[in-house]
Design a protein around this motif. Structure first.
Motif, PDB file in Angstrom:
ATOM      1  N   GLY A 390      -0.785  12.617  -0.455  1.00 43.91           N
ATOM      2  CA  GLY A 390       0.394  11.858  -0.059  1.00 43.91           C
ATOM      3  C   GLY A 390       0.705  10.700  -0.982  1.00 43.91           C
ATOM      4  N   LEU A 391      -0.266  10.278  -1.794  1.00 49.43           N
ATOM      5  CA  LEU A 391      -0.049   9.117  -2.655  1.00 49.43           C
ATOM      6  C   LEU A 391       1.004   9.395  -3.721  1.00 49.43           C
ATOM      7  N   GLN A 392       1.085  10.631  -4.186  1.00 49.40           N
ATOM      8  CA  GLN A 392       2.090  10.976  -5.186  1.00 49.40           C
ATOM      9  C   GLN A 392       3.492  10.732  -4.645  1.00 49.40           C
ATOM     10  N   ASP A 393       3.749  11.226  -3.451  1.00 51.47           N
ATOM     11  CA  ASP A 393       5.053  11.048  -2.827  1.00 51.47           C
ATOM     12  C   ASP A 393       5.354   9.569  -2.620  1.00 51.47           C
ATOM     13  N   ILE A 394       4.359   8.809  -2.181  1.00 53.41           N
ATOM     14  CA  ILE A 394       4.551   7.380  -1.937  1.00 53.41           C
ATOM     15  C   ILE A 394       4.885   6.650  -3.236  1.00 53.41           C
ATOM     16  N   LEU A 395       4.156   6.982  -4.298  1.00 55.83           N
ATOM     17  CA  LEU A 395       4.422   6.361  -5.602  1.00 55.83           C
ATOM     18  C   LEU A 395       5.831   6.658  -6.086  1.00 55.83           C
ATOM     19  N   TYR A 396       6.219   7.911  -6.029  1.00 53.31           N
ATOM     20  CA  TYR A 396       7.560   8.289  -6.465  1.00 53.31           C
ATOM     21  C   TYR A 396       8.629   7.578  -5.626  1.00 53.31           C
ATOM     22  N   ARG A 397       8.401   7.543  -4.321  1.00 57.21           N
ATOM     23  CA  ARG A 397       9.406   6.982  -3.425  1.00 57.21           C
ATOM     24  C   ARG A 397       9.637   5.499  -3.669  1.00 57.21           C
ATOM     25  N   TYR A 398       8.547   4.744  -3.791  1.00 57.79           N
ATOM     26  CA  TYR A 398       8.719   3.307  -4.015  1.00 57.79           C
ATOM     27  C   TYR A 398       9.162   3.001  -5.445  1.00 57.79           C
ATOM     28  N   GLY A 399       8.798   3.864  -6.382  1.00 68.19           N
ATOM     29  CA  GLY A 399       9.336   3.712  -7.728  1.00 68.19           C
ATOM     30  C   GLY A 399      10.854   3.827  -7.717  1.00 68.19           C
ATOM     31  N   LEU A 400      11.368   4.819  -6.979  1.00 66.26           N
ATOM     32  CA  LEU A 400      12.821   4.994  -6.882  1.00 66.26           C
ATOM     33  C   LEU A 400      13.474   3.823  -6.166  1.00 66.26           C
ATOM     34  N   GLU A 401      12.808   3.234  -5.192  1.00 65.57           N
ATOM     35  CA  GLU A 401      13.348   2.053  -4.518  1.00 65.57           C
ATOM     36  C   GLU A 401      13.568   0.918  -5.523  1.00 65.57           C
ATOM     37  N   VAL A 402      12.636   0.798  -6.461  1.00 63.41           N
ATOM     38  CA  VAL A 402      12.779  -0.215  -7.513  1.00 63.41           C
ATOM     39  C   VAL A 402      13.886   0.176  -8.484  1.00 63.41           C
ATOM     40  N   PHE A 403      13.884   1.429  -8.930  1.00 61.38           N
ATOM     41  CA  PHE A 403      14.873   1.877  -9.918  1.00 61.38           C
ATOM     42  C   PHE A 403      16.300   1.755  -9.384  1.00 61.38           C
ATOM     43  N   GLY A 405      17.251  -0.371  -7.247  1.00 63.97           N
ATOM     44  CA  GLY A 405      17.535  -1.764  -6.916  1.00 63.97           C
ATOM     45  C   GLY A 405      17.529  -2.064  -5.435  1.00 63.97           C
ATOM     46  N   ARG A 406      16.908  -1.182  -4.641  1.00 65.86           N
ATOM     47  CA  ARG A 406      16.898  -1.391  -3.192  1.00 65.86           C
ATOM     48  C   ARG A 406      15.743  -2.285  -2.757  1.00 65.86           C
ATOM     49  N   LEU A 407      14.696  -2.383  -3.589  1.00 70.72           N
ATOM     50  CA  LEU A 407      13.569  -3.269  -3.315  1.00 70.72           C
ATOM     51  C   LEU A 407      13.171  -3.989  -4.595  1.00 70.72           C
ATOM     52  N   SER A 408      12.698  -5.212  -4.454  1.00 69.87           N
ATOM     53  CA  SER A 408      12.132  -5.917  -5.606  1.00 69.87           C
ATOM     54  C   SER A 408      10.788  -5.288  -5.947  1.00 69.87           C
ATOM     55  N   THR A 409      10.291  -5.547  -7.134  1.00 71.70           N
ATOM     56  CA  THR A 409       8.983  -4.999  -7.514  1.00 71.70           C
ATOM     57  C   THR A 409       7.891  -5.523  -6.582  1.00 71.70           C
ATOM     58  N   GLU A 410       8.010  -6.772  -6.157  1.00 66.59           N
ATOM     59  CA  GLU A 410       7.000  -7.358  -5.259  1.00 66.59           C
ATOM     60  C   GLU A 410       7.024  -6.690  -3.886  1.00 66.59           C
ATOM     61  N   ASP A 411       8.228  -6.522  -3.319  1.00 67.34           N
ATOM     62  CA  ASP A 411       8.321  -5.901  -1.996  1.00 67.34           C
ATOM     63  C   ASP A 411       7.886  -4.432  -2.051  1.00 67.34           C
ATOM     64  N   ALA A 412       8.301  -3.730  -3.105  1.00 69.24           N
ATOM     65  CA  ALA A 412       7.924  -2.319  -3.235  1.00 69.24           C
ATOM     66  C   ALA A 412       6.420  -2.177  -3.358  1.00 69.24           C
ATOM     67  N   ALA A 413       5.804  -3.052  -4.154  1.00 64.55           N
ATOM     68  CA  ALA A 413       4.359  -2.975  -4.365  1.00 64.55           C
ATOM     69  C   ALA A 413       3.602  -3.229  -3.070  1.00 64.55           C
ATOM     70  N   GLN A 414       4.020  -4.238  -2.306  1.00 65.30           N
ATOM     71  CA  GLN A 414       3.327  -4.569  -1.060  1.00 65.30           C
ATOM     72  C   GLN A 414       3.481  -3.460  -0.027  1.00 65.30           C
ATOM     73  N   LYS A 415       4.703  -2.940   0.123  1.00 67.82           N
ATOM     74  CA  LYS A 415       4.941  -1.873   1.087  1.00 67.82           C
ATOM     75  C   LYS A 415       4.189  -0.608   0.693  1.00 67.82           C
ATOM     76  N   MET A 416       4.199  -0.308  -0.613  1.00 71.68           N
ATOM     77  CA  MET A 416       3.487   0.869  -1.090  1.00 71.68           C
ATOM     78  C   MET A 416       1.994   0.740  -0.818  1.00 71.68           C
ATOM     79  N   TYR A 417       1.430  -0.418  -1.091  1.00 75.65           N
ATOM     80  CA  TYR A 417       0.003  -0.650  -0.889  1.00 75.65           C
ATOM     81  C   TYR A 417      -0.380  -0.424   0.572  1.00 75.65           C
TER      82      TYR A 417
END
Length: 425
Positions: A390-403, A405-417
């Motif tokens: 499941g980590l692959q899907d999570i990584l891709y999903r939060y990467g797209l949130e950053v790309f 512009g829907r999440l900041s890098t900080e928010d995406a990183a914390q939510k992903m973690y």
């Protein structure tokens, strides 16, 4: 999009969990009126892999006239949802091409046959360990490979850019080169990341890991912040596609990817995929070491990985015939010479020697690259814990949130973690 991705993932996870209720029963195959046994064998891969696999099946059947192999194959994207559904509905293939991300998902739920009596005496110890859990040897490693940055020399030449010194190049070099290619041609300098390997390399180069041997996360949110910022910088520099382009290129196999269709000059792929990529593109792609962070030789922290495994359904009605086919696949020189490097350089060292001597073209370039980096290989990644798929899907999903512009890098990183912690707990 995200809602449907979560639903598909939930369905697959629920299907695997349902094994406890189905009792991991067999698939119903039985000997026919002539006494022949039919085994179902599922795999994912390119057209070239399917063609080679059919030749291996034909060779096996010629040597074992009482056993028939029925092939079932598809692309990576739908393979795992289909397999989870088949297993849960008591209709699993007898023989399963397995990936390390999913090995424990099935092994820990008692779905896989113990293959300990298959001969692995000619294997490296690491190749045996990679497929071993508390339930025994549940995956026989077909071969080893490494992640590489596949480069298209023709596109580099069109852009007026030299191939880098991949022993010392950095992520900044990678960004500069990719952006220049995008500017000077009608293609992108590079594709988006191949996850989770992209993040794994980033972490390894800082002495960390995605997951630990104890089955916990091996990084902190701050590590993900720096990774997302690096990727966002690549997109903003137009070194890689826009957010929508990255999203579209996450699921196609080698044949339809930006790398395989000459839409990008570089892309992250495993070495065993070089032949399929070169065949699809019509170009002699060149494998390069991954960029590093130190600018020093060996800085990429490259590692060898089991390319894939041969596993079997625990409830198969024909375990001995299944083991006979898997043994042929991994220990037969004939099968090795048909597979060549497509499933990685063979785990059986005698077969590997014969295969390397017979390689040419892209397969030879892949083998030469593997030999070239052998002295630089760092410690392998820990065996993935259950939930790792499941980590692959999570990584891709939060990467797209950053790309997007829907999440900041900080928010995406914390939510992903936080989501990753739950996924592997």
């Amino acid at each position: 999009m995200m809602k449907f991705a979560r639903l598909a993932k939930f369905t697959a996870a629920a299907s695997i969990a349902a094994l406890a209720l189905t009792g991991c029963g067999g698939n119903g195959n039985a000997a026919d009126a002539n006494g022949d046994v039919t085994l179902r064998f599922s795999w994912w891969g390119s057209e070239s892999r399917s063609a080679a696999t059919q030749k291996i099946i034909d060779a096996f059947e010629a040597k074992n006239p009482g056993i028939k192999i029925q092939g079932e194959y598809g692309d990576w994207g739908g393979y795992w949802d289909k397999l989870a559904t088949q297993v849960a509905s008591n209709d699993a293939p007898d023989i399963i091409q397995m990936d390390d991300k999913y090995l424990r998902e099935y092994a820990d739920r008692g779905a896989l046959l113990d293959l300990s009596d298959i001969d692995v005496s000619k294997f490296d110890e690491a190749a045996i360990t990679n497929g071993t859990t508390e339930d025994g040897v549940v995956g026989i490693t077909t071969g080893i490979n490494a992640m590489a940055m596949m480069a298209n020399p023709t596109l580099f030449k069109e852009a007026g850019v030299e191939l880098p010194d991949d022993k010392t190049w950095t992520w900044d070099d990678y960004s500069d080169i990719s952006a220049k290619i995008t500017k000077n041609t009608k293609v992108f300098g590079a594709t988006g990341p191949n996850e989770p390997a992209g993040f794994q390399f980033w972490l390894r180069q800082d002495g960390k890991s995605l997951t630990t041997a104890e089955g916990t996360l091996g990084f902190e949110p701050a590590d993900a912040v720096s990774y997302f910022e690096m990727l966002k910088g690549l997109m903003e520099a137009e070194a890689i596609p826009s957010a929508s382009g990255i999203a579209e290129d996450q699921s196609p196999g080698p044949d339809r990817s930006l790398t395989g269709t000459n839409g990008a000059a570089m892309g992250m792929w495993w070495t065993n995929q070089l032949t399929a990529l070169s065949g699809a593109s019509g170009e002699d792609l060149v494998p390069l070491r991954m960029p590093g962070r130190s600018g020093e030789a060996g800085g990429s922290q490259t590692f060898f990985k089991s390319s894939m495994f041969m596993s079997a359904t625990k409830g198969t009605k024909h375990p001995e015939e299944v083991k006979k086919f898997i043994d042929f696949m991994v220990n037969s020189e004939e099968a090795g010479l048909l597979n060549l490097a497509d499933r990685g350089l063979p785990s059986n060292l005698d077969v590997r020697k014969a295969v390397v001597a017979a390689l040419d073209g892209a397969d030879a370039r892949s083998a030469e690259f593997m030999a070239d980096i052998e002295d630089e290989i760092a410690a392998a990644e820990p065996v993935p814990p259950r939930g790792f798929s499941g980590l692959q899907d999570i990584l891709y999903r939060y990467g797209l949130e950053v790309f997007f512009g829907r999440l900041s890098t900080e928010d995406a990183a914390q939510k992903m973690y936080e989501e990753m912690k739950i996924e592997i707990s």
